[in-house]
Design an enzyme around this catalytic site. Structure first.
Site, PDB file in Angstrom:
ATOM      1  N   CYS A  18       3.536  -1.316   8.812  1.00 43.43           N
ATOM      2  CA  CYS A  18       2.119  -0.995   8.611  1.00 43.43           C
ATOM      3  C   CYS A  18       1.276  -2.269   8.496  1.00 43.43           C
ATOM      4  CB  CYS A  18       1.945  -0.133   7.373  1.00 43.43           C
ATOM      5  SG  CYS A  18       2.814   1.456   7.464  1.00 43.43           S
ATOM      6  N   HIS A  19       1.734  -3.227   7.671  1.00 46.86           N
ATOM      7  CA  HIS A  19       0.950  -4.441   7.448  1.00 46.86           C
ATOM      8  C   HIS A  19       1.795  -5.705   7.519  1.00 46.86           C
ATOM      9  CE1 HIS A  19      -1.229  -1.120   5.418  1.00 46.86           C
ATOM     10  NE2 HIS A  19      -2.280  -1.689   6.001  1.00 46.86           N
ATOM     11  N   GLY A  20       3.042  -5.574   7.983  1.00 49.29           N
ATOM     12  CA  GLY A  20       3.855  -6.741   8.263  1.00 49.29           C
ATOM     13  C   GLY A  20       4.480  -7.425   7.065  1.00 49.29           C
ATOM     14  N   LEU A  49       0.817  -1.221   0.000  1.00 47.36           N
ATOM     15  CA  LEU A  49       0.000   0.000   0.000  1.00 47.36           C
ATOM     16  C   LEU A  49       0.851   1.272   0.000  1.00 47.36           C
ATOM     17  CD1 LEU A  49      -2.876  -0.978   2.478  1.00 47.36           C
ATOM     18  CD2 LEU A  49      -2.964  -0.875  -0.010  1.00 47.36           C
ATOM     19  N   PRO A  85       1.775  -9.351   3.202  1.00 48.05           N
ATOM     20  CA  PRO A  85       0.805  -9.158   2.117  1.00 48.05           C
ATOM     21  C   PRO A  85       1.365  -8.544   0.833  1.00 48.05           C
ATOM     22  CG  PRO A  85       0.574  -7.405   3.724  1.00 48.05           C
ATOM     23  CD  PRO A  85       1.618  -8.342   4.272  1.00 48.05           C
TER      24      PRO A  85
END
Length: 230
Positions: free
Chosen positions: A194-196, A176, A209
């Site tokens: 943020c999202h690993g 992202l 991700p």
């Protein structure tokens, strides 16, 4: 009742006044004519004019004369239209080209001696973070031994570097658009909190991700101690 002498005297006075007024009017008209230059004769250049233009009401009488005029008008219109079109195209192309500040950032030159071995330094390039990593021999050997079949976005280490000791990637997470942290994560490369998403020391996605590896920009080494990106 006026006698004959009185009438003659009055008649003479009226005639004198009338004559004076007429003389005054002639003098005024003559002065106005001189001030307006209406008393000057217009010069006649008839002897110097061509016979074909002496008659102001004359029209082109032959087909050749009419064609010549038509060709002249069409040619003048075509030239004017071409110049107008050129101006519009130049204005449009100029509006689409990059501004001066963007062109100034199109390339960045980095002095490699300022980056110690085992460290990653961040620069700003085209409005994005640029990660320059000076890899150790152990990191290079580890990344070369990773089987590409186990990678989500399969790329060998040699495909991502020009010189093995220097890794050049854009520091934008492919998930992202977050900015990963250098020298962090499960694989010792980059980690996006943020999202690993975890990247290895070759900038390849290994966990999380993110679908793709970190982007490798166009770069070159003009000499032993200089890196040019862009």
């Amino acid at each position: 009742m006026l006698n004959a002498v009185s009438r003659a005297y009055v008649r003479g006075g009226v005639q004198a006044i009338s004559t004076g007024l007429k003389a005054t009017g002639v003098a005024i008209n003559s002065m106005a004519n001189r001030q307006g230059h209406t008393d000057l004769q217009v010069p006649d250049f008839t002897d110097y004019r061509r016979d074909s233009v002496k008659d102001g009401r004359r029209r082109n009488e032959t087909a050749e004369e009419r064609k010549a005029f038509s060709y002249l008008m069409v040619g003048a219109g075509a030239v004017g239209s071409a110049y107008a079109a050129k101006g519009l195209v130049n204005a449009f192309v100029g509006s689409m080209s990059a501004s001066a500040d963007v062109l100034a950032m199109a390339k960045i030159e980095i002095k490699l001696s300022d980056i110690p071995e085992g460290k990653s330094v961040t620069f700003k390039w085209r409005g994005k973070p640029l990660f320059i990593r000076h890899r150790t021999a152990g990191e290079i050997d580890t990344e070369r031994q990773v089987p590409t079949a186990s990678l989500r976005d399969p790329e060998t280490d040699d495909q991502r570097v020009i010189k093995p000791e220097w890794l050049v990637v854009i520091g934008v997470c492919t998930h992202l658009g977050c900015v990963p942290i250098a020298n962090a994560g499960d694989f010792g490369g980059y980690y996006c909190p943020c999202h690993g998403s975890h990247y290895d020391a070759s900038g390849r996605i290994r966990k999380g991700p993110a679908p793709l590896n970190l982007e490798v920009p166009t770069h070159e080494f003009p000499d032993e101690g200089t890196l040019v990106v862009g």
